[in-house]
Motif scaffolding. Structure first.
Motif, PDB file in Angstrom:
ATOM      1  N   ARG A  19       0.835  -1.199   0.000  1.00 41.37           N
ATOM      2  CA  ARG A  19       0.000   0.000   0.000  1.00 41.37           C
ATOM      3  C   ARG A  19       0.866   1.244   0.000  1.00 41.37           C
ATOM      4  O   ARG A  19       0.526   2.245  -0.609  1.00 41.37           O
ATOM      5  CB  ARG A  19      -0.861   0.020   1.269  1.00 41.37           C
ATOM      6  CG  ARG A  19      -2.218  -0.580   1.045  1.00 41.37           C
ATOM      7  CD  ARG A  19      -3.109  -0.261   2.205  1.00 41.37           C
ATOM      8  NE  ARG A  19      -3.872   0.937   1.932  1.00 41.37           N
ATOM      9  CZ  ARG A  19      -5.174   1.065   2.226  1.00 41.37           C
ATOM     10  NH1 ARG A  19      -5.816   0.056   2.807  1.00 41.37           N
ATOM     11  NH2 ARG A  19      -5.809   2.175   1.958  1.00 41.37           N
ATOM     12  N   GLU A  20       1.934   1.148   0.735  1.00 42.97           N
ATOM     13  CA  GLU A  20       2.802   2.312   0.854  1.00 42.97           C
ATOM     14  C   GLU A  20       3.321   2.731  -0.518  1.00 42.97           C
ATOM     15  O   GLU A  20       3.435   3.912  -0.815  1.00 42.97           O
ATOM     16  CB  GLU A  20       3.962   1.978   1.788  1.00 42.97           C
ATOM     17  CG  GLU A  20       4.602   3.190   2.429  1.00 42.97           C
ATOM     18  CD  GLU A  20       5.562   3.900   1.496  1.00 42.97           C
ATOM     19  OE1 GLU A  20       6.162   3.221   0.641  1.00 42.97           O
ATOM     20  OE2 GLU A  20       5.693   5.129   1.598  1.00 42.97           O
ATOM     21  N   ILE A  22       1.804   2.520  -3.269  1.00 42.14           N
ATOM     22  CA  ILE A  22       0.760   3.278  -3.981  1.00 42.14           C
ATOM     23  C   ILE A  22       0.850   4.746  -3.592  1.00 42.14           C
ATOM     24  O   ILE A  22       0.906   5.638  -4.436  1.00 42.14           O
ATOM     25  CB  ILE A  22      -0.633   2.725  -3.626  1.00 42.14           C
ATOM     26  CG1 ILE A  22      -0.765   1.286  -4.122  1.00 42.14           C
ATOM     27  CG2 ILE A  22      -1.720   3.624  -4.191  1.00 42.14           C
ATOM     28  CD1 ILE A  22      -2.053   0.617  -3.736  1.00 42.14           C
ATOM     29  N   ASP A  23       0.873   4.967  -2.263  1.00 41.69           N
ATOM     30  CA  ASP A  23       0.940   6.354  -1.799  1.00 41.69           C
ATOM     31  C   ASP A  23       2.183   7.045  -2.338  1.00 41.69           C
ATOM     32  O   ASP A  23       2.144   8.207  -2.738  1.00 41.69           O
ATOM     33  CB  ASP A  23       0.972   6.405  -0.264  1.00 41.69           C
ATOM     34  CG  ASP A  23      -0.364   5.963   0.303  1.00 41.69           C
ATOM     35  OD1 ASP A  23      -1.328   5.882  -0.487  1.00 41.69           O
ATOM     36  OD2 ASP A  23      -0.447   5.696   1.508  1.00 41.69           O
ATOM     37  N   TYR A 440      -6.298   6.551  -1.287  1.00 42.05           N
ATOM     38  CA  TYR A 440      -6.950   5.676  -0.299  1.00 42.05           C
ATOM     39  C   TYR A 440      -7.871   4.676  -0.954  1.00 42.05           C
ATOM     40  O   TYR A 440      -7.996   3.541  -0.515  1.00 42.05           O
ATOM     41  CB  TYR A 440      -7.681   6.502   0.760  1.00 42.05           C
ATOM     42  CG  TYR A 440      -8.933   7.180   0.302  1.00 42.05           C
ATOM     43  CD1 TYR A 440      -8.870   8.388  -0.379  1.00 42.05           C
ATOM     44  CD2 TYR A 440     -10.189   6.634   0.567  1.00 42.05           C
ATOM     45  CE1 TYR A 440     -10.020   9.029  -0.785  1.00 42.05           C
ATOM     46  CE2 TYR A 440     -11.342   7.269   0.162  1.00 42.05           C
ATOM     47  CZ  TYR A 440     -11.267   8.464  -0.526  1.00 42.05           C
ATOM     48  OH  TYR A 440     -12.397   9.090  -0.940  1.00 42.05           O
ATOM     49  N   GLY A 443      -5.702   2.115  -2.566  1.00 43.71           N
ATOM     50  CA  GLY A 443      -5.169   1.266  -1.507  1.00 43.71           C
ATOM     51  C   GLY A 443      -6.179   0.207  -1.102  1.00 43.71           C
ATOM     52  O   GLY A 443      -5.858  -0.974  -0.942  1.00 43.71           O
ATOM     53  N   LYS A 444      -7.396   0.645  -1.001  1.00 37.54           N
ATOM     54  CA  LYS A 444      -8.438  -0.281  -0.601  1.00 37.54           C
ATOM     55  C   LYS A 444      -8.633  -1.363  -1.669  1.00 37.54           C
ATOM     56  O   LYS A 444      -8.725  -2.555  -1.363  1.00 37.54           O
ATOM     57  CB  LYS A 444      -9.735   0.496  -0.404  1.00 37.54           C
ATOM     58  CG  LYS A 444     -10.846  -0.289   0.222  1.00 37.54           C
ATOM     59  CD  LYS A 444     -12.048   0.616   0.437  1.00 37.54           C
ATOM     60  CE  LYS A 444     -13.248  -0.195   0.893  1.00 37.54           C
ATOM     61  NZ  LYS A 444     -14.487   0.525   0.748  1.00 37.54           N
ATOM     62  N   TRP A 446      -6.450  -2.316  -3.841  1.00 42.08           N
ATOM     63  CA  TRP A 446      -5.263  -3.171  -3.835  1.00 42.08           C
ATOM     64  C   TRP A 446      -5.388  -4.201  -2.712  1.00 42.08           C
ATOM     65  O   TRP A 446      -5.137  -5.385  -2.899  1.00 42.08           O
ATOM     66  CB  TRP A 446      -4.004  -2.304  -3.636  1.00 42.08           C
ATOM     67  CG  TRP A 446      -2.748  -3.134  -3.599  1.00 42.08           C
ATOM     68  CD1 TRP A 446      -2.025  -3.557  -4.661  1.00 42.08           C
ATOM     69  CD2 TRP A 446      -2.094  -3.622  -2.428  1.00 42.08           C
ATOM     70  NE1 TRP A 446      -0.952  -4.296  -4.254  1.00 42.08           N
ATOM     71  CE2 TRP A 446      -0.975  -4.352  -2.870  1.00 42.08           C
ATOM     72  CE3 TRP A 446      -2.353  -3.527  -1.057  1.00 42.08           C
ATOM     73  CZ2 TRP A 446      -0.101  -4.983  -1.978  1.00 42.08           C
ATOM     74  CZ3 TRP A 446      -1.489  -4.159  -0.174  1.00 42.08           C
ATOM     75  CH2 TRP A 446      -0.360  -4.883  -0.648  1.00 42.08           C
TER      76      TRP A 446
ATOM     77  N   GLN B 140      -2.321   6.286   5.634  1.00 40.60           N
ATOM     78  CA  GLN B 140      -1.686   5.642   4.488  1.00 40.60           C
ATOM     79  C   GLN B 140      -1.874   4.126   4.485  1.00 40.60           C
ATOM     80  O   GLN B 140      -2.658   3.592   3.712  1.00 40.60           O
ATOM     81  CB  GLN B 140      -0.201   5.989   4.463  1.00 40.60           C
ATOM     82  CG  GLN B 140       0.018   7.497   4.392  1.00 40.60           C
ATOM     83  CD  GLN B 140       1.463   7.875   4.620  1.00 40.60           C
ATOM     84  OE1 GLN B 140       2.335   7.333   3.975  1.00 40.60           O
ATOM     85  NE2 GLN B 140       1.709   8.767   5.564  1.00 40.60           N
ATOM     86  N   ASP B 141      -1.180   3.452   5.437  1.00 39.19           N
ATOM     87  CA  ASP B 141      -1.232   2.002   5.347  1.00 39.19           C
ATOM     88  C   ASP B 141      -1.314   1.322   6.708  1.00 39.19           C
ATOM     89  O   ASP B 141      -1.013   0.145   6.853  1.00 39.19           O
ATOM     90  CB  ASP B 141      -0.008   1.505   4.576  1.00 39.19           C
ATOM     91  CG  ASP B 141       1.286   1.945   5.230  1.00 39.19           C
ATOM     92  OD1 ASP B 141       1.222   2.804   6.145  1.00 39.19           O
ATOM     93  OD2 ASP B 141       2.340   1.441   4.840  1.00 39.19           O
TER      94      ASP B 141
END
Lengths: 452, 171, 191, 934
Positions: A19-20, A22-23, A440, A443-444, A446, B140-141
């Motif tokens: 996820r990180e 992606i950000d 976000y 992320g979700k 993913w 973020q995560d």
């Protein structure tokens, strides 16, 4: 869950491992930009065009509306066509975002943010044109109801007043919708930003969002209601715009088919513009992982459907023109096919109806380049459609003694090009200061696709 | 001791499971900080977040907006300055329906936004939770179950809920 | 918006209550209030034409060739008469070019001078009594019965509405055949 | 043409100033109106009321003949010309030239100072120069100098007196009198027929059948208003006059005819031959094709059976023999024609005079050349090389309104007073005299013709007022003061018309056989806008569309379709016209039902004086072709497609509308009309509550059968309503500003071309489509049914015009009236402006409002007197101007009003009725005597 997880389809490329990541990718153009020559070149070109727009508008206000090619009978010209065209483009963003949200389409996450932004900018461009096209733009405020010393009000039966409310509502609404969707990402930027000033700036706009489940509860509900409001709004806005024409007496305009025809046309051009922007962003911001061939293919199918509907609409027009038997209407259809605007009309049919039929071929749909080029053609075709709606009817209405032909001037083209430049320029700035994709939500997605 | 305890998790599944476990164990989290909405989390929190009345707020605002829109037109065109426009009736109601439609949506959206902010207590740039560095990751995560430090202890949480880490915040 | 509106309709923007310096400090208070000269003596066009008429130097001199023949104050009048150069008065009451106001029809329909010009007999220097905005005009054009008076009182500067103005006004409106509906037509004043 | 306004790219100083002003306006917080001044009179003229219009009778001349009109002035400023009902050559109507004189008065391009060469000089300088040139000794006024005096047609008693006075001083004076548009052929014809000069004056209203042979009596000219009224009296269904027109190319007469035959000019006599044969004079077998012969025989039959009520007339281009034959025919028919002694005392022909001028100049027979209000350098054909001849004169002076072509070649350029600032007199074509009185003090130090001639003759009286009074004092006798006042007031001098002559019937004359067919014949006719060129500097007339081609700012080469096809020329191509080796070019207009082998071109354009920027370079000077001056016909022409490109500027691009215009321009035959039912007002639709009518319900009915397309209404509207000029560039962009346009229709029907004119002002629809679309209530209805445009409220969305099915609205794309006026006309327009009408600024829509200012004035006048506006009291500007009274206006609330009556007539129809706009402006159908093909 109301919708079964889409197991076959993975909308995020496997190259994403956390996820990180992606950000990091999404925040990179904002927090750690690498300005290539391509970026500067695009900025310079679009900035130059924006300057051209400013010059044109200055010239316009100094000399008067006569600098355009309009004449006694074709009193509307480029600005109105540009208005309808830009507003059409402006329709796709909010509608894609809202509709896909309501139907819980996962591929929404890769598109909705920049599509909504496109809406905002395109609708803003659209909103400028009716002002530029006024004979006395400085009295624009007379169409707003406000207390005044004359004791006068707007004339509420006018489609232009409806336009004002529709476009005003639409821009306001879209801004709110876009901003609400942006809040969690603003919080993310706040939290990732290293510099204090940047932190504060994003922090201020993030409103103190901290991802609390209690907030998410209200947020999700509110966001969904907004989406539910967006759909009838979008439909109403372009329907109202169509009433500028349909609520008239003029041949070729006074058609009941206009509202739906306009809405579909708007979506069509909007989706096409989404494709173009997606292709550019993917390439410029390294978003390949999020905007994949599948997205293009999905939109390609939408475009195909819309092109068929457009074809049917055109055919309906011809049919009624012929079947209605009214002298002027019949003549108008003949005029489109044989008059001086005929090359433009054939272009419109080619770009809007014939060329998109290539999308029946899976191989064509799966080529990003092909779909992008096609989308540009569709946008050209849709612009032709808009200008012909304005031109053809006014060039050939009831009294032959008033027939004229429109010859555009340099300033007509300058303002159109300028608005394209300004739109691009705004987009460049946007991509530099705000996340072009919803981190976000990606992320979700993913997390769901990767079972995390 | 006042303040908060934050239990850190890395995935939605972990978080949901931990929240459920906490609720089962009679020590429900008071809140969760997460980068995205977690479906079904509300049931595990105490006090349970109420169903937000935002829909009703928007419906009512929309209705009022429509009435206001129509009323404005009717007053100006029929009462204040009646003018013959193309022989149409003074109260041309079919033509007057479009503006209320837009004002309804506009009012619903604006009031909805205000309602959302009000219900969430936003904007609130400073909050005690921001004291913990890890909260930055919650956008973020990272997923953080929030407990009231007065009721729970760090050990208890570590023992029962197996978080990746627990952070204490003094308020 | 409300603030803008308040500013717009304030005397600051409309020039209401503004007094201007004039080349000759002509006093209506003296000529009308003290001497009781009728308006039509000098404003000769007021019953015949749209423009009430600012008196020619000749009209001033009908009296002032006999009275105050040496007053310093009147030097510009004498000079004008001698040289043939007109006196340049400064306008006090002004409506925009696109407003076609006709004094004569208002006089004919029982609208008194003082209704718009105020108590001229008390003004040492001429002052714009009313804002002359469209909203102000509309007050009377919508409800003429509140303002009209008997025709023989039109030039009466001291006229005040009687207590029964409401019924009396309505009667006069009928008698004068004033079609109030038409008075708010745009074409009544603009063309 | 040199650019008059710069609208091209380039940031100019004016724009910068404007922007700076805009910025300043934004930054100032106080938005009060600027300080204004009121400047009263020192001594107000008696009878004047500030701001109120005053009406004065005066006389304006066209080609020398006076027509009496009423000029309206406000605060000493003439603003409008109206007809004088008392004058027989106005009868209350005006024509385009009279209406446009008001603009010429203020024209900044007028000559305003005396020039000697390029030096500015004074009248005293000129007087000194003149005396020196004619070699007079100070003590002796008489001189034997060979003075050449060039004038137009002079019929003014005062001017004739002045010429006599001049002749007394200079016994060797030679007057060269010529008028470009002249009646040389008719005069020669009269001489043939009667042995003396007479002028035929038909009594049109008494004729049941009229045959015209290449004549255009309804066309523009000094007698148009007179003839058109007589014509109009016999239009409509009852007692209708049958008009048979034979003409080479379309004229207004042909367009109004019941039967029209396009025929080569050389064959005109053949029709007369056929008529003569029917009347018992055999001049041989007419050389005509079968349909032509059928036409001629039908006309002959109609004439023969209408004894005493039929007449025939030939045109100015036809040979004297044909004129003489027409006189014989009229004599046989006992036609309603008066024969009057000619008003013009000069016997010589106009063309001969001009030719003599050139010869005398070249031979050095003229020592001192004085040209008074004439322009031989422009008027003479190139073959005469007139510019050279004039320049060769030892002394030359030119008195004129403009620094024209002739002035450019004269040593002295002298400014002439405009008639509206002059005293004087004139006679009409039938001898009716009237006075010219000024409405304004001279704008510049100018002289009238009479004053100028008095100066040359060293007369005792030198001012026009004195000269005019001198002329008439002896004539009037008795109480001259009263006589003078009456003459001024009436605008016509009683009993001044020439008494008809009792002539023995015209001698029968032979007719030469027709010429052999030529390849192409050029037919020249004066321009319906700029006439013989004298109005070319008047932008109202330049922008007044040609009635038939709708061309503005230029002239065209009209071709028959067959000739065009043979030469490979399409509509609007530029065509080279070659005559006698000279080539001139112009845009082609391919015209149906024009006689094959005929090329029709107009006079008057192609002015080439560089000092006249408005007229300079507009159109082509076709008058320069030909060997003899003023030839109406030039044989042996060739046409070919040109390499040049001359734009065809018009306000109506589609004039030929086969099959699509039946509903728009409606026709009826007398037979159809007899069986049709009176029209009933359609019931209002139930859904829309139409607001109740106020005190009045104004409406207009336009009789397309009476309309002859003369454009007087168009220019009258322009003058009355401050309608701006846009200029040729804007016209090319498709922009025009006329509130009232006259649509021309021509469609083949039943083997004939059916033609007519349809004036289109605003329809004032009760269910106006333009109103509900306006977002700011700038387009609204009032209680009297007017669709009014509130300029000061308009923000310029142009939605109203987009939604107007009649397209009658006009938008100020630039500040045509204020700030961006055409040419240097801004001050002229300001001076001419009707103060009762707003000048519209940039970005504002405008349109016809039935002369709202006149309605308001009439209503206020009536209300002050506590009465209703009477029928006929309220007259719109277009209605007032119309010579055929085709425009009717009035109150529908009155059952007995003219318009109410006409709206019930069987000929009544609404334009685009199917749209249910319920127009207040409606039409009467154009009638035809029968369906028969021409």
């Amino acid at each position: 869950m109301s919708v079964a997880p889409d197991i076959e389809r993975r909308w995020i490329a496997p190259s994403i491992e956390s996820r990180e990541q992606i950000d990091a990718i999404i925040a990179a153009p904002i927090l750690a930009p690498r300005h290539t020559w391509r970026w500067w070149l695009t900025l310079a070109v679009s900035g130059g065009l924006t300057l051209l727009m400013i010059v044109t508008v200055t010239w316009l206000f100094g000399h008067g509306i006569g600098i355009f090619g309009n004449n006694t009978t074709i009193v509307w010209g480029f600005p109105i066509a540009n208005y309808v065209w830009w507003l059409g483009i402006g329709h796709a963003g909010t509608l894609i975002s809202a509709l896909l949200l309501l139907t819980r389409q996962k591929w929404r996450a890769s598109l909705n943010r920049f599509a909504e932004t496109m809406t905002l900018f395109a609708a803003s461009m659209a909103g400028l044109f009716p002002i530029f096209h006024l004979g006395r733009p400085y009295y624009l405020y007379w169409i707003i109801p406000y207390p005044n010393v004359q004791g006068l009000w707007p004339q509420w039966r006018s489609a232009l007043v409806w336009d004002f409310w529709a476009v005003g509502t639409y821009i306001t609404f879209s801004t709110l919708f876009w901003y609400v969707g942006l809040v969690p990402d603003l919080a993310m930027l706040r939290d990732r930003a290293a510099r204090r000033g940047v932190r504060r700036l994003y922090g201020a706009f993030a409103l103190g969002w901290r991802g609390s489940a209690r907030h998410w509860e209200v947020y999700e509900r509110f966001y969904r209601y907004m989406a539910a409001l967006a759909v009838p709004l979008v439909v109403s806005v372009h329907s109202i715009v169509s009433l500028d024409f349909a609520a008239s007496l003029e041949p070729g305009w006074a058609d009941t088919i206009y509202p739906p025809y306009f809405v579909v046309g708007a979506l069509y051009s909007g989706f096409a513009m989404v494709v173009v922007i997606a292709a550019v962003l993917r390439w410029a911001c390294s978003f390949e992982a999020f905007i994949t061939v599948q997205h293009f293919e999905a939109i390609g199918k939408v475009l195909l459907t819309a092109s068929v509907i457009m074809g049917v609409s055109y055919a309906t027009e011809w049919f009624w023109g012929w079947y209605g038997g009214e002298r002027t209407e019949r003549h108008l259809v003949t005029f489109l096919f044989t008059g001086p605007y005929a090359p433009l009309y054939y272009g419109q049919l080619l770009f809007n109806v014939l060329a998109p039929q290539l999308l029946w071929l899976p191989r064509f749909r799966q080529s990003i380049l092909a779909v992008t080029v096609l989308s540009i053609l569709i946008n050209v075709g849709m612009w032709l459609e808009r200008i012909l709606i304005v031109w053809a009817t006014l060039s050939r209405d009831y009294l032959p003694s008033a027939w004229r032909i429109f010859l555009p001037t340099f300033w007509d083209w300058a303002l159109l090009a300028g608005s394209l430049g300004a739109f691009t320029f705004l987009f460049m700035i946007f991509a530099r200061v705000l996340p072009a994709l919803p981190a976000y939500e990606l992320g979700k997605t993913w997390a769901e696709e990767n079972g995390a | 001791m006042t303040g908060f305890l934050l239990a850190e998790y890395h995935t939605t599944h972990e978080t949901l499971a931990a929240a459920a476990k906490a609720a089962e164990a009679g020590m429900p989290a008071i809140d969760v900080l997460s980068p995205n909405a977690l479906e079904g989390i509300a049931a595990h929190l105490a006090p349970r977040p109420p169903k937000a009345p935002i829909g009703w707020v928007m419906v009512i605002a929309g209705g009022l907006g429509a009435l206001l829109g129509y009323g404005m037109q009717w007053y100006s065109a029929v009462i204040d300055y009646p003018i013959n426009s193309g022989g149409r009736g003074l109260n041309s109601w079919p033509a007057f329906l479009l503006v209320p439609y837009e004002t309804a949506i506009l009012s619903a959206a604006v009031v909805g936004l205000l309602g959302w902010l009000w219900l969430c207590g936003l904007p609130r740039p400073h909050h005690a939770l921001f004291a913990a560095a890890v909260v930055e990751r919650a956008s973020q995560d990272r997923f953080l179950l929030v407990f009231n430090a007065r009721d729970r202890s760090k050990a208890q949480i570590e023992h029962r809920l197996q978080p990746h880490a627990v952070y204490e915040i003094d308020a | 918006m409300a603030v803008t509106y308040l500013v717009w309709q304030s005397p600051y923007a409309t020039n209401q209550l503004l007094t201007r310096d004039q080349p000759v400090p002509f006093s209506h208070a003296h000529h009308v209030g003290d001497l009781g000269i009728d308006c039509r003596m000098c404003h000769t066009g007021v019953e015949k034409a749209a423009f009430a008429g600012v008196p020619s130097t000749h009209i001033c001199m009908t009296c002032h060739s006999q009275l105050w023949t040496n007053a310093a104050m009147l030097a510009p009048v004498r000079k004008s008469y001698a040289t043939g150069q007109p006196i340049r008065w400064r306008r006090v009451n002004r409506v925009p070019d696109y407003v076609f106001f006709d004094h004569s029809i208002h006089i004919a329909k029982g609208v008194g001078c003082s209704t718009c010009h105020g108590p001229v007999q008390n003004m040492a220097l001429m002052r714009a009594q009313e804002p002359l905005t469209m909203g102000w005009c509309l007050q009377c054009h919508r409800h003429p019965e509140r303002y009209v008076r008997p025709k023989d009182r039109v030039f009466d500067m001291a006229w005040q509405p009687p207590p029964d103005q409401r019924s009396e006004g309505a009667r006069l409106v009928k008698a004068y055949r004033i079609d109030a509906a038409r008075l708010t037509d745009c074409s009544t004043c603009h063309r | 043409m040199p650019p008059l306004t710069r609208r091209g790219p380039g940031l100019d100083r004016r724009l910068l100033l404007k922007l700076a002003a805009a910025a300043a306006a934004v930054s100032t917080t106080r938005c009060s109106p600027p300080d204004d001044e009121i400047i009263p009179y020192v001594d107000m003229p008696e009878g004047m009321v500030a701001g109120e219009p005053m009406r004065f009778a005066t006389t304006l001349s066209l080609s020398g003949y006076g027509r009496g009109f009423i000029a309206i002035a406000v605060d000493g400023r003439p603003i409008k010309i109206e007809g004088n009902p008392r004058h027989p050559y106005s009868l209350g109507a005006t024509d385009v030239f009279a209406e446009a004189e008001i603009l010429s008065l203020y024209d900044p391009g007028r000559s305003s100072v005396v020039h000697h060469g390029e030096q500015i000089a004074t009248w005293e300088d000129f007087a000194a120069g003149w005396e020196q040139a004619v070699g007079a000794r100070p003590d002796d006024a008489a001189s034997d100098a060979a003075v050449g005096l060039v004038t137009g047609r002079v019929v003014s008693p005062t001017t004739l007196g002045r010429i006599e006075a001049l002749r007394r001083r200079f016994p060797a004076l030679r007057q060269y009198r010529y008028e470009p548009v002249n009646d040389d052929m008719a005069r020669a014809g009269a001489k043939l027929a009667f042995g003396r000069l007479v002028a035929a004056a038909p009594r049109w209203d008494e004729a049941d059948v009229v045959l015209t042979l290449d004549a255009d009596p309804l066309g523009h000219g000094p007698e148009q208003l007179h003839i058109a009224r007589g014509f109009a009296a016999r239009r409509g269904a009852e007692h209708r006059q049958q008009l048979h027109a034979v003409e080479p190319a379309w004229t207004l007469t042909g367009a109004a005819a019941d039967f029209r035959l396009p025929l080569a000019p050389r064959q005109m006599g053949e029709v007369a031959r056929a008529v003569a044969r029917r009347l018992g004079l055999d001049l041989g077998d007419p050389v005509l094709s079968d349909p032509q012969r059928a036409f001629a025989e039908r006309a002959a039959e109609a004439l023969a059976t209408a004894q005493g009520r039929a007449l025939a007339m030939a045109g100015d281009g036809q040979p004297p023999e044909l004129h003489a034959l027409c006189h014989w025919i009229n004599g046989r028919l006992h036609a309603p024609v008066d024969y009057l002694p000619p008003v013009d005392p000069v016997e010589a022909g106009h063309a001969d005079e001009l030719q003599a001028l050139a010869e005398d100049l070249r031979a050095g027979r003229v020592a001192a050349l004085v040209i008074v209000d004439a322009n031989p350098v422009y008027d003479a054909p190139d073959a005469l090389r007139m510019a050279e001849a004039v320049a060769a004169a030892p002394f030359s002076a030119h008195l004129g309104l403009y620094p024209d072509e002739t002035a450019q070649h004269c040593q002295w350029r002298l400014p002439l007073s405009h008639p509206l600032e002059s005293w004087g007199d004139a006679r009409a074509a039938d001898g009716t005299a009237s006075l010219v009185q000024p409405l304004i003090r001279r704008l510049y130090d100018t002289r009238t013709c009479d004053e100028f001639l008095a100066l040359l003759a060293l007369s005792a009286v030198r001012d026009a007022y004195g000269l005019t009074r001198e002329t008439w004092a002896s004539w009037a006798g008795g109480d001259f003061a009263t006589w003078w006042r009456t003459a001024l007031h009436d605008g016509v001098i009683a009993d001044s018309r020439a008494a008809p002559l009792a002539l023995s019937p015209a001698r029968p004359t032979g007719l030469p056989p027709p010429d052999a067919p030529h390849a192409l014949t050029v037919v020249l006719s004066p321009d319906p806008g700029v006439w013989d060129g004298r109005f070319a500097a008047n932008p109202w007339l330049q922008e007044c569309p040609h009635p038939l081609t709708k061309q503005v700012w230029g002239n065209a080469v009209r071709l028959a379709p067959g000739d065009a096809a043979r030469a490979g020329i399409a509509d609007e191509d530029t065509v080279d016209l070659v005559v006698n080796g000279a080539t001139l070019s112009g845009p082609a207009v391919v015209t149906e039902a024009q006689a094959d082998g005929v090329v029709a071109v107009g006079w008057g354009q192609g002015r080439f004086s560089p000092a006249m920027p408005i007229a300079h370079g507009v159109g082509t000077r076709f008058v320069g072709l030909g060997a003899r001056p003023f030839s109406r016909l030039l044989a042996g022409a060739e046409i070919k497609k040109s390499d040049r490109s001359i734009p065809f500027r018009s306000t109506q691009s589609h004039t030929r509308l086969s099959g699509r215009s039946e509903a728009l321009f409606q026709l009826a035959t007398l037979a159809e009309l007899a069986t049709s039912r009176p029209e009933r007002e359609p019931a209002p639709p139930s859904m829309l509550g139409i607001p109740p009518r106020g005190d009045y319900a104004w409406a207009m009915v336009i009789d397309t059968d009476a309309c002859i397309g003369c454009n007087a209404c168009v220019v009258a509207c322009q003058a009355e309503n401050n309608v701006p000029i846009v200029g040729p560039e804007e016209i090319s962009q498709g922009r025009d500003m006329h509130w009232l346009r006259v649509d021309v229709y021509a469609r083949p029907q039943g083997g004939a071309m059916r033609t007519g004119f349809q004036p289109v002002p605003c329809m004032h629809c009760e269910l106006a489509p333009c109103e509900p679309v306006c977002p700011v209530e700038a387009s609204v209805h009032d209680h009297e049914g007017l669709n009014v445009q509130v300029y000061n409220r308009c923000i310029g969305t142009r939605f109203c015009e987009a939604n107007c099915p009649y397209k009658v609205r006009r938008f100020n794309w630039f500040a045509y009236a204020d700030g961006q006026a055409y040419g240097d006309f801004a001050p002229a327009l300001k001076a001419q402006h009707n103060p009762d009408v707003s000048a519209r600024g940039r970005g504002v829509m405008e349109k016809c409002n039935y002369c709202l200012q006149r309605i308001s004035r009439a209503r206020r006048a009536a209300e002050k007197e506590d009465r209703q506006v009477a029928e006929g009291e309220m007259v719109t500007a277009c209605q007032a101007a119309c010579p055929t009274r085709a425009i009717h206006f009035g109150d529908l609330n009155s059952e007995t009003s003219d318009v109410s009556r006409l709206r019930r007539a069987p000929r009544h129809y609404r334009l685009l009725e199917e749209l249910n706009t319920r127009p207040r402006t409606t039409y009467l159908k154009r009638l035809y005597v029968s369906d028969a093909a021409s």
